[in-house]
Every structure is written in C-alpha cells, then in structure tokens.
Motif scaffolding. Structure first.
Motif, PDB file in Angstrom:
ATOM      1  N   GLU A  60       8.741   1.609   2.651  1.00  8.80           N
ATOM      2  CA  GLU A  60       7.450   1.653   1.965  1.00  8.80           C
ATOM      3  C   GLU A  60       6.361   1.050   2.848  1.00  8.80           C
ATOM      4  O   GLU A  60       6.626   0.145   3.642  1.00  8.80           O
ATOM      5  CB  GLU A  60       7.500   0.866   0.648  1.00  8.80           C
ATOM      6  CG  GLU A  60       8.463   1.411  -0.381  1.00  8.80           C
ATOM      7  CD  GLU A  60       8.527   0.522  -1.613  1.00  8.80           C
ATOM      8  OE1 GLU A  60       8.306   1.022  -2.723  1.00  8.80           O
ATOM      9  OE2 GLU A  60       8.815  -0.676  -1.439  1.00  8.80           O
ATOM     10  N   ASP A  63      -0.136  -0.476   0.507  1.00  9.15           N
ATOM     11  CA  ASP A  63      -1.445   0.156   0.338  1.00  9.15           C
ATOM     12  C   ASP A  63      -2.534  -0.807   0.802  1.00  9.15           C
ATOM     13  O   ASP A  63      -2.550  -1.974   0.376  1.00  9.15           O
ATOM     14  CB  ASP A  63      -1.643   0.500  -1.147  1.00  9.15           C
ATOM     15  CG  ASP A  63      -2.838   1.400  -1.379  1.00  9.15           C
ATOM     16  OD1 ASP A  63      -3.814   1.316  -0.605  1.00  9.15           O
ATOM     17  OD2 ASP A  63      -2.804   2.188  -2.339  1.00  9.15           O
ATOM     18  N   ASP A  66      -4.148  -3.247  -1.441  1.00  9.59           N
ATOM     19  CA  ASP A  66      -3.352  -4.354  -1.972  1.00  9.59           C
ATOM     20  C   ASP A  66      -3.269  -5.539  -1.002  1.00  9.59           C
ATOM     21  O   ASP A  66      -2.643  -6.548  -1.317  1.00  9.59           O
ATOM     22  CB  ASP A  66      -1.925  -3.883  -2.298  1.00  9.59           C
ATOM     23  CG  ASP A  66      -1.887  -2.928  -3.472  1.00  9.59           C
ATOM     24  OD1 ASP A  66      -2.734  -3.077  -4.371  1.00  9.59           O
ATOM     25  OD2 ASP A  66      -1.017  -2.037  -3.489  1.00  9.59           O
ATOM     26  N   VAL A 175       1.224  -7.025 -10.905  1.00  4.08           N
ATOM     27  CA  VAL A 175       0.735  -5.710 -10.497  1.00  4.08           C
ATOM     28  C   VAL A 175       1.504  -5.192  -9.285  1.00  4.08           C
ATOM     29  O   VAL A 175       1.889  -4.016  -9.226  1.00  4.08           O
ATOM     30  CB  VAL A 175      -0.775  -5.772 -10.168  1.00  4.08           C
ATOM     31  CG1 VAL A 175      -1.241  -4.437  -9.591  1.00  4.08           C
ATOM     32  CG2 VAL A 175      -1.577  -6.130 -11.411  1.00  4.08           C
ATOM     33  N   LEU A 176       1.762  -6.067  -8.321  1.00  6.48           N
ATOM     34  CA  LEU A 176       2.462  -5.664  -7.109  1.00  6.48           C
ATOM     35  C   LEU A 176       3.931  -5.379  -7.376  1.00  6.48           C
ATOM     36  O   LEU A 176       4.527  -4.481  -6.768  1.00  6.48           O
ATOM     37  CB  LEU A 176       2.322  -6.750  -6.035  1.00  6.48           C
ATOM     38  CG  LEU A 176       0.898  -7.029  -5.549  1.00  6.48           C
ATOM     39  CD1 LEU A 176       0.898  -8.211  -4.585  1.00  6.48           C
ATOM     40  CD2 LEU A 176       0.293  -5.800  -4.891  1.00  6.48           C
ATOM     41  N   SER A 178       5.271  -4.087  -9.964  1.00  9.52           N
ATOM     42  CA  SER A 178       5.442  -2.773 -10.588  1.00  9.52           C
ATOM     43  C   SER A 178       5.205  -1.630  -9.599  1.00  9.52           C
ATOM     44  O   SER A 178       5.507  -0.478  -9.904  1.00  9.52           O
ATOM     45  CB  SER A 178       4.475  -2.628 -11.767  1.00  9.52           C
ATOM     46  OG  SER A 178       3.129  -2.715 -11.325  1.00  9.52           O
ATOM     47  N   LYS A 179       4.719  -1.962  -8.421  1.00  5.30           N
ATOM     48  CA  LYS A 179       4.336  -0.936  -7.446  1.00  5.30           C
ATOM     49  C   LYS A 179       5.291  -0.832  -6.268  1.00  5.30           C
ATOM     50  O   LYS A 179       5.495   0.249  -5.712  1.00  5.30           O
ATOM     51  CB  LYS A 179       2.921  -1.228  -6.946  1.00  5.30           C
ATOM     52  CG  LYS A 179       2.296  -0.122  -6.124  1.00  5.30           C
ATOM     53  CD  LYS A 179       0.838  -0.434  -5.849  1.00  5.30           C
ATOM     54  CE  LYS A 179       0.170   0.687  -5.058  1.00  5.30           C
ATOM     55  NZ  LYS A 179      -1.257   0.397  -4.812  1.00  5.30           N
ATOM     56  N   TYR A 180       5.894  -1.973  -5.860  1.00  7.24           N
ATOM     57  CA  TYR A 180       6.728  -1.985  -4.664  1.00  7.24           C
ATOM     58  C   TYR A 180       8.144  -2.481  -4.971  1.00  7.24           C
ATOM     59  O   TYR A 180       8.363  -3.240  -5.913  1.00  7.24           O
ATOM     60  CB  TYR A 180       6.114  -2.883  -3.584  1.00  7.24           C
ATOM     61  CG  TYR A 180       4.731  -2.471  -3.158  1.00  7.24           C
ATOM     62  CD1 TYR A 180       4.536  -1.366  -2.342  1.00  7.24           C
ATOM     63  CD2 TYR A 180       3.612  -3.185  -3.584  1.00  7.24           C
ATOM     64  CE1 TYR A 180       3.263  -0.973  -1.951  1.00  7.24           C
ATOM     65  CE2 TYR A 180       2.336  -2.808  -3.210  1.00  7.24           C
ATOM     66  CZ  TYR A 180       2.164  -1.699  -2.388  1.00  7.24           C
ATOM     67  OH  TYR A 180       0.900  -1.308  -2.023  1.00  7.24           O
ATOM     68  N   THR A 241      10.405  -7.348 -13.260  1.00  5.92           N
ATOM     69  CA  THR A 241      10.364  -5.901 -13.444  1.00  5.92           C
ATOM     70  C   THR A 241      10.735  -5.501 -14.871  1.00  5.92           C
ATOM     71  O   THR A 241      10.428  -4.396 -15.309  1.00  5.92           O
ATOM     72  CB  THR A 241      11.329  -5.178 -12.469  1.00  5.92           C
ATOM     73  OG1 THR A 241      12.680  -5.572 -12.763  1.00  5.92           O
ATOM     74  CG2 THR A 241      11.000  -5.522 -11.024  1.00  5.92           C
TER      75      THR A 241
END
Length: 300
Positions: A60, A63, A66, A175-176, A178-180, A241
């Motif tokens: 990954e 972004d 971020d 927030v992070l 849930s994204k990575y 998570t």
C-alpha cells in the motif's frame, strides 16, 4: 471465532501486558537505562519488527492527504506519550502509574466531544469531574519518599499527560485504521516515531553500558520492545478495526488491577491510603463517564 471476539481478546491482552509493564519497565529505569534512551529502544525495535512483518500484508501507498494526520498520530502515539510516560514512571511508582493510566477513557470522551462533536450527558460530566479529582489527588498528594521515585508529584503529572497524548492518538487514528492495513500503518508510524524521538533520547541511548547489563535488564528491555510496544500496538490496532475508540479505551479498567497485583506480588510497590482513595475516585469517574444508556449498548 468471530472478529469482534478476537478484538476483545486482543484489547484484553494488550491492557494486561501494559499492567505488568509498569513494574518491569520501572525496574530498568533509571539504574540501567534512562527513560528517553529507553524510548529510542522501544520505537526503533518496534519499527524494525513491523518492517520485517510488513511483507505479510498488502502493498500500500500512503495517500499524500494523510501525511499530516500520520505525522500528528506519530507525534502523539509514538513520541510524546512514550516520552512523558517513561520519564514519569522513572520519577513515580508502578501503582501510581497503573492508577493514573485509567484516565485515558476520560480524555477520549472529552476529545470526542471537542473533535467529533459527541454529546456529553450530565452523568458523564460528573464522571469526568470525579475521575480528574482522583488524578489530581495523586499528583498533589503523592508525597511518599522512595529512593527509586525521586519526584512522585511531577512523575504523576507526566503520567497523566501520557493519558492526554494517548487519548488524542486513539481519537485521531481511527480514520487511518479504517483505510490502511495495520502492518502498513504501524511500520510508517513507528518510523516517524524514531525520527521524532531521536533528538530527545540519543544522548541517553549512547550512555547505555551494554557490557554491564545483567540478564534481568536484557529481559526487561526485550519485554518492553516485543510485548509492551510491538504486541500491544498491534493488538490495539486490530481491536480498533472492530471496536470504537471509547470502547477500546474502557479496557484500561483492567490495567490497575493487573498493575497493582503484580507490583505488590514482586515487592516493587506498596499500597497506601492515598493510592486507594485516589484509585477509587478515578475508577468511579471512568465508569460514570464511559457507561452508555441501555439503548446504545447494541451500537458499541
């Protein structure tokens, strides 16, 4: 076994390790390793471990939008909270540390109200007041004299500030998470932590006399790197998570029970009246501020 149950077990395992850590880390500082030098060992060791396991996760890229949030999370969760906690622990006692760390849910509640605009009921306000009163009692009246605890009030204040920094981290990191993937997230977060902590701990790290360290010191250092840092952060990231930040922070209730039991069992600390009274205030405050109405239980 479903993911939610695994998340609960991970959170319970992390807080148990943290409870034992108050005594084990205290036994290393400051005689063998100074607190800021210890932090260099923590973040560097954990960064290496997360980089080693990162190939097991997906490839990954972070972004660019971020980057700032990632930097702030590293500052709060991998630098400032560790630096003030270990410095505070070196000045205070394991039981004080285990009690004060339970203020994390209160901090999370306050920050969630400020940042996430969550409503705070009158009961929660009362809980916050009672919990902070208990923390303040330990900070102002923790005046016992111990050779291994040279400035208990200051140490208690720094440990409380750890709760502030770590609580902020729990709110902002959601927030992070849930994204990575956790491996991707943690390897970069701890790498940033190394860069941030290096100016603070480099001198103390270089003062470590590796040739004269006894086996128990090596064990303590290994436990803090592998257990208290690598495993607990991985456990908590996985738990986040599946659970809310406020739910995860509530597992800190277990920490003083484990911490006090282990500290007394190993003879590293004793129970005093002020610790009992302040601890009760903190736990009652945390309970009131974290308790949810019955209709919200299914939403946790």
């Amino acid at each position: 076994m479903n993911k939610r149950l695994l998340a609960i077990l991970a959170a319970l395992g992390a807080t148990t390790i943290y409870g034992v850590n108050h005594t084990i880390a205290k036994g290393i500082m400051p005689h063998y390793v100074q607190p800021f030098g210890f932090i260099i060992l923590r973040v560097t060791g954990a960064a290496i471990l997360f980089w080693l396991i990162s190939p097991l996760g997906p490839k990954e890229r972070i972004d660019p939008k971020d980057y700032l949030r990632m930097l702030i999370c590293a500052l709060l969760g991998m630098a400032m909270n560790m630096l003030v906690f270990f410095k505070g622990l070196s000045l205070s006692t394991p039981i004080n540390s285990a009690v004060l760390i339970t203020t994390v849910p209160i901090v999370v509640l306050i920050l969630s109200a400020v940042i996430l605009k969550e409503k705070i009921s009158g009961r929660k306000v009362l809980g916050i007041a009672i919990g902070l009163l208990g923390a303040l009692g330990l900070i102002l009246f923790g005046t016992e004299v111990r050779q291994d605890a040279p400035n208990i009030p200051l140490g208690n204040f720094l440990i409380f500030m750890n709760s502030v920094f770590y609580g902020s981290y729990l709110v902002l990191v959601k927030v992070l998470i849930s994204k990575y993937h956790p491996f991707t997230f943690m390897k970069w977060l701890f790498s940033l932590g190394v860069l941030i902590c290096l100016p603070f701990g480099y001198e103390e790290f270089m003062e470590i006399s590796w040739n004269t360290l006894p086996p128990e010191a090596y064990f303590g250092i290994g436990f803090v790197i592998l257990g208290t840092t690598f495993c607990t952060y991985l456990f908590n990231i996985f738990a986040l998570t599946q659970l809310k930040a406020s739910t995860l922070s509530a597992f800190v209730y277990v920490q003083p029970l484990v911490g006090i039991f282990y500290a007394v069992l190993t003879g590293q600390d004793t129970i005093t009246t002020i610790k009992i009274v302040a601890g009760c205030f903190v736990l009652v405050g945390v309970y009131l501020s974290s308790k949810r109405p019955k209709r919200q239980v299914q939403e946790i």
